[in-house]
Design an enzyme around this catalytic site. Structure first.
Site, PDB file in Angstrom:
ATOM      1  N   CYS B  57      64.908  22.159  43.823  1.00 45.71           N
ATOM      2  CA  CYS B  57      64.812  20.803  43.280  1.00 45.71           C
ATOM      3  C   CYS B  57      64.500  20.834  41.964  1.00 45.71           C
ATOM      4  O   CYS B  57      64.451  21.870  40.996  1.00 45.71           O
ATOM      5  CB  CYS B  57      63.288  20.099  44.204  1.00 45.71           C
ATOM      6  SG  CYS B  57      62.060  21.355  43.589  1.00 45.71           S
ATOM      7  N   ALA B  60      61.562  22.820  40.497  1.00 46.95           N
ATOM      8  CA  ALA B  60      61.862  24.139  40.331  1.00 46.95           C
ATOM      9  C   ALA B  60      62.706  24.338  38.929  1.00 46.95           C
ATOM     10  O   ALA B  60      62.509  25.532  38.247  1.00 46.95           O
ATOM     11  CB  ALA B  60      62.799  24.737  41.405  1.00 46.95           C
ATOM     12  N   ARG B  91      60.475  34.371  39.699  1.00 45.02           N
ATOM     13  CA  ARG B  91      61.539  34.458  39.115  1.00 45.02           C
ATOM     14  C   ARG B  91      61.159  35.792  37.929  1.00 45.02           C
ATOM     15  O   ARG B  91      59.866  35.852  37.611  1.00 45.02           O
ATOM     16  CB  ARG B  91      61.845  32.925  38.047  1.00 45.02           C
ATOM     17  CG  ARG B  91      62.614  32.473  38.934  1.00 45.02           C
ATOM     18  CD  ARG B  91      63.040  30.865  38.310  1.00 45.02           C
ATOM     19  NE  ARG B  91      63.790  31.305  37.077  1.00 45.02           N
ATOM     20  CZ  ARG B  91      65.104  31.380  36.996  1.00 45.02           C
ATOM     21  NH1 ARG B  91      65.678  31.373  38.383  1.00 45.02           N
ATOM     22  NH2 ARG B  91      65.816  31.438  36.065  1.00 45.02           N
ATOM     23  N   HIS B 193      65.948  20.546  34.640  1.00 43.41           N
ATOM     24  CA  HIS B 193      66.293  21.208  33.298  1.00 43.41           C
ATOM     25  C   HIS B 193      66.196  20.100  32.233  1.00 43.41           C
ATOM     26  O   HIS B 193      65.601  20.162  31.218  1.00 43.41           O
ATOM     27  CB  HIS B 193      67.483  21.745  33.244  1.00 43.41           C
ATOM     28  CG  HIS B 193      67.805  22.784  34.344  1.00 43.41           C
ATOM     29  ND1 HIS B 193      68.987  23.009  35.155  1.00 43.41           N
ATOM     30  CD2 HIS B 193      66.921  23.737  34.845  1.00 43.41           C
ATOM     31  CE1 HIS B 193      68.886  23.967  35.830  1.00 43.41           C
ATOM     32  NE2 HIS B 193      67.745  24.534  35.739  1.00 43.41           N
TER      33      HIS B 193
END
Lengths: 463, 550
Positions: B57, B60, B91, B193
């Site tokens: 999503c 994230a 991550r 992003h």
């Protein structure tokens, strides 16, 4: 230092959680659903929820975790996710052909008020659920409780939506129900072995053994052979009694079975450690009139033998624990019974009973112990307690490794999630054999530490 | 095993099982490639509910990917506990804090959350958020706090930006900024992003006073230091005498972002996740951008030469050639050693928004063929090249993501290169500015390019082509391996790496060679399952020696 900003000075916090000792409901619902044979779990929310939960479970088990998502977009969030869920059910039955789909909600679908019962009914009415296939659903709002609550809610839905009420005059079936709680596939396998050894016919759900520890065959079995069969879960409404292991994870389902089908239940601690296992076997024996076989008594004897043999390595050792209430209560009792001192305990999972029960377990034997659960009962707080006065051992999920390294403390991994070691899915921690496994792990790290730190002249060959 | 010639049929077979509506939609995202005449692929559109997708999503993409790797910003998740929990250290963004007080901050090992409860959902969570910001500030004294919205936040109407403004003012020496990155925004991580880029641009970039000093100053964009990739690249740049101002955002700090406007060139690794910042920095500060790729030894060399060409200095060009020559000898030796095991083998890559492209270079160096590839959250330009951007239809999901309007900064704008010089470099040196050619031109004719691959499609591809290695993520890993095909995780590198630069290429060669020649797969299947006959030595005249019980 990895956690260099953590200092001993505990500042009161009323809003900020740092390094949580819990996660959210849906992941528990997804794990529970994987314990039904032929089940495809479904996350009714944004894609990210499903991706995160699948990733978390996959990292913990190193196994495929298949699940669908309603893939909410902004539009669905405003106008409701009904269309998405109806479409998802149709697609999943068509493409992946599960026996059953277990839908859980998310904070998103709960906030906008999607009614899972109504949407599932609509899907059935519209023919989106093929003949002979099943859909169950559980509300799992992330802003209430924790991952344990989500597990419990999905188990409760299995009971209330699958278990069938026996006919008025029908005699109960010659079987009992076991609700194993949120434990590993290895533990579920071990509980089944104990039931078989006791010779008591049973139905157990959920059951993730042979699902989350599936063998390598060269084929991906989308629905591995394990998991509780739907027919068995249906029959649990006609069982003579229910044993709910773990008040947090299992009692809600036991209550549903009582409400719907009048199956009486006993809520027990998870059978972790000697006394909790004693109580489990004693209760099984009492309710079913089955004596505990010698082979299990001998297992108990072996576990106690190991404890008495190694007592000097355990005595007085201070332990910090974090995780889920059902595990922590049983484990704290076990540690206290083997002369260790569980001094710091945190669980992000709320529930008033936790403090009372912990007090009754530790109040007299480890009066210096500090424990807390619910909001802000987090690893940051526990680490601050450790900074104040150190411990000899850490027991909890993978996130403890940062504390273990910074403060050079021996560490036994237990609980969820364990992302960085294997074994938990294969070796149980429940029952007497599980007690032996826990002991082996504790003694292993404590003795490794002694070997590492002892001066050369007192380096021991025999220990 | 199918050949590429059978792909048309494979595509039809795959679509065959889908309900008609789904098949119609998926058809446009499954394309047989033609590098000569790039076909149109459907990308960055909604995932069909229930299809089993790789995607995550917006949260994230924003908190996890772009902001996650910055060590001295406190990333505070505003929402129920899960989102913060799952993005806590999962991550592999490595970081190296300084050792001196003042430069040693590192909050990446911590998870900060408002842990919203039922009453916060009902009555609003702003009060709790303010308190949480204050408590984070009082306990940790960070220079910046980012607030990340999860799904319920937008729905209940909490204004994280207003809280951020208020707290920035109240705290005085801490920059607090918010991100409306609710998970339902957009169709994948990609929306996150973009949201992260916008807020970084608005609240951080350009806020620094200190200018990066150096002769050849660059920023590296879209490199997140998974497994230490950024460390390798930092070393290379240092060797070459190139000054790295800021990396967005591997091994980065707040101050590096703030003063990144003073670099003279932006080099983009992951085009998908960060091109917005590059575009906006060019408009506002006059910094041109070029696409680079440091995955693969040849690509790394090419990228270094591009940078040297841009600066035009003979000294830099010479140094870059020296470094390449030096590094390449180790690379060639490593490659020669593994080639017998890798040559002629095949791979499929379904991952990310640039990795499915970049890693093809490494496989080419290994003599391995890419049979199929696609992105999890790419856009058409990542497949077909930026030339298609004007033709991309903006749908409702993309329209919801803010597009900042940017103009030249009256003080800080400085056109780094004249239009004539730019044209000359393109003409003479083949240096393309502001361009990315995408994945498709590189892939062979007839290979399958699939966007947002579903689990079912993945299994069909594997059954048909039996690749020697499949590249994807953790959710796919064990399902693929159960099929007897090793899966290389290209998000986490299976906890190995680094794979960037020359040293990284050597690591990758070794890891892939091991994967495609491992003996462990030979253990799959018991002899009696494989029909190998067991000779019954102890059995006389066909009767079993023992009678089985039960």
């Amino acid at each position: 230092m990895l956690l260099k900003h953590t200092t001993a000075e505990v500042a009161e916090r009323s809003a900020l959680t740092v390094n949580p000792a819990k996660t959210c409901q849906p992941v528990g619902a997804m794990y529970a659903a994987l314990g039904i044979h032929g089940c495809l779990p479904h996350s009714h929310g944004s894609q990210g929820c499903c991706a995160y939960h699948r990733s978390a479970l996959t990292r913990h088990y190193k196994e495929p975790v298949m699940a669908g998502t309603s893939s909410f977009t902004e539009g669905a969030s405003v106008f409701g996710g009904q269309g998405n869920l109806v479409q998802a059910l149709n697609n999943m039955f068509t493409i992946y052909n599960p026996e059953i789909i277990a839908v859980h909600s998310t904070c998103l679908s709960e906030t906008i008020g999607d009614d899972l019962a109504q949407i599932v009914r609509k899907s059935i009415d519209e023919g989106k659920v093929p003949e002979g296939k099943t859909v169950i659903y559980a509300p799992t709002p992330s802003f209430i409780g924790s991952h344990v609550t989500g597990f419990a809610n999905m188990c409760a839905s299995m009971a209330s939506q699958l278990a069938e009420k026996p006919a008025e005059e029908a005699a109960p079936l010659d079987q009992v129900n076991i609700l194993p709680g949120w434990v590993e596939p290895s533990d579920m396998r071990e509980i089944k072995r104990i039931m078989k050894t006791m010779g008591i016919p049973y139905v157990m759900y959920p059951d993730t053994s042979d699902v989350m520890d599936a063998p390598m065959t060269g084929h991906h079995e989308f629905y591995p052979k394990g998991g509780a069969k739907i027919a068995d879960i249906k029959s649990s409404g006609s069982s003579k009694a229910t044993f709910a292991l773990g008040a947090w994870a299992s009692e809600p389902a036991a209550k549903e079975l009582w409400k719907k089908c009048r199956v009486p239940y006993e809520t027990l601690d998870l059978p972790i450690g000697i006394k909790a296992t004693d109580r489990f076997l004693a209760k099984l024996s009492e309710v079913t009139g089955t004596p505990v076989p010698d082979s299990l008594t001998a297992e108990r004897g072996r576990a106690v033998d190991m404890i008495t043999d190694m007592q000097s390595y355990l005595y007085g050792k201070r332990v910090a624990l974090w995780g889920d209430p059902d595990q922590l209560l049983a484990l704290s009792e076990f540690l206290a019974d083997i002369d260790m001192k569980p001094v710091y305990i945190v669980s992000g999972t709320p529930g008033k009973k936790f403090m009372n029960k912990m007090e009754s377990i530790l109040g007299d034997v480890v009066p210096e112990s500090k424990f807390k659960n619910g909001e802000r009962a987090d690893l940051f707080l526990m680490h601050q307690w450790i900074k104040e006065q150190g411990v000899d051992l850490l027991m909890g999920n993978t996130y403890g490794k940062y504390i273990a390294r910074d403060d050079d403390i021996p560490f036994v991994r237990m609980g969820f999630p364990i992302y960085d070691r294997v074994g938990h899915s294969y070796f149980p921690t429940v029952g007497y054999m599980g007690a032996i496994r826990i002991l082996e792990k504790i003694l292993g790290v404590l003795m490794d530490r002694q070997d590492r730190d002892s001066p050369e002249e007192s380096f021991e060959l025999v220990m | 095993m199918s050949s590429l010639a059978d792909n048309e049929k494979l595509k039809d077979d795959i679509l065959d099982i889908y309900p008609a509506k789904v098949a119609r939609k998926r058809k446009k995202s499954i394309v047989l490639n033609d590098p000569g005449e790039i076909p149109e692929i459907q990308a960055n559109v909604r995932t069909i509910p229930g299809i089993i997708t790789q995607r995550g999503c917006s949260y994230a993409g924003c908190k996890g990917v772009v902001l996650g790797p910055t060590r001295d910003i406190i990333n505070l998740t505003h929402g129920p506990i899960g989102c913060g929990f799952y993005s806590w250290l999962t991550r592999r963004n490595q970081t190296r804090p300084g050792t001196e007080a003042g430069s040693d901050e590192n909050f990446m090992t911590y998870c900060f959350s408002t842990d919203m409860q039922d009453p916060n959902i009902v009555f609003g969570g702003e009060k709790k958020l303010k308190k949480a910001v204050k408590e984070a500030y009082d306990t940790f004294h960070p220079k910046a706090i980012g607030i990340f919205s999860t799904c319920p936040v937008g729905l209940i109407g909490d204004d994280v930006h207003a809280v951020a403004r208020e707290m920035t003012e109240e705290l005085g020496d801490c920059n607090v900024f918010g991100f409306s990155c609710e998970g339902y925004k957009g169709v994948s991580q990609s929306a996150g992003h973009h949201i992260a880029n916008n807020q970084l641009f608005k609240h951080v970039i350009g806020k620094g006073e200190e200018k990066t000093e150096g002769e050849f100053k660059i920023n590296l964009l879209g490199e997140y230091n998974i497994g230490g990739d950024a460390f390798v690249l930092e070393d290379i740049f240092e060797k070459c005498g190139i000054t790295l101002g800021a990396t967005f955002s591997g091994n980065s700090t707040y101050d590096q972002f703030a003063s990144s406007y003073s670099a003279d060139l932006n080099c983009i690794m992951c085009h998908r996740s960060i091109n917005y910042v590059a575009e906006m920095m060019e408009e506002k500060y006059g910094i041109p951008w070029i696409k680079v790729n440091f995955i693969g030894a040849e690509s790394s060399a090419k990228s270094l030469r591009k940078i040297a060409d841009y600066f035009g200095s003979q000294k830099l060009k010479d140094r870059v050639e020296e470094v390449i020559a030096e590094e390449m000898s180790a690379v060639s030796a490593a490659r020669d050693e593994v080639l017998p095991r890798t040559e002629g083998k095949s791979a499929m890559l379904f991952v990310g928004g640039s990795r499915a492209h970049h890693y093809q270079d490494l496989f080419t160096e290994l003599g391995m063929k890419t049979l199929a590839a696609g992105y999890e959250f790419g856009h058409r330009d990542d497949y077909e090249g930026r030339r298609v951007i004007p033709n991309i239809k903006i749908d409702a999901d993309s329209r919801n993501i803010e597009e900042l309007s940017v103009s030249a900064d009256p003080d800080k704008y400085n056109q780094r290169i004249t239009d004539e010089e730019r044209a000359r470099l393109t003409e003479e040196r083949g240096l393309e500015f502001s361009d990315y050619e995408g994945l498709m031109p590189q892939m062979e004719e007839g290979t399958l390019v699939i966007d947002d691959l579903s689990h079912y499609e993945m299994e069909e591809l594997i059954k048909a082509h039996k690749p020697d290695v499949f590249c994807a993520g953790i959710k796919e890993k064990y399902a693929v391996q159960k099929m007897g095909v090793p899966l290389k995780q290209l998000h986490s590198y299976d906890y190995g790496g680094p794979y960037a630069g020359f040293a990284g290429a050597v690591n990758f060669y070794k890891d892939i060679a091991l994967m495609v020649s491992s003996r462990v797969w030979g253990l799959v299947g018991a002899p009696w399952e494989k029909g190998e006959s067991l000779s019954p030595v102890y059995v006389e005249s066909g009767a079993p020696a023992v009678t089985m019980t039960e």
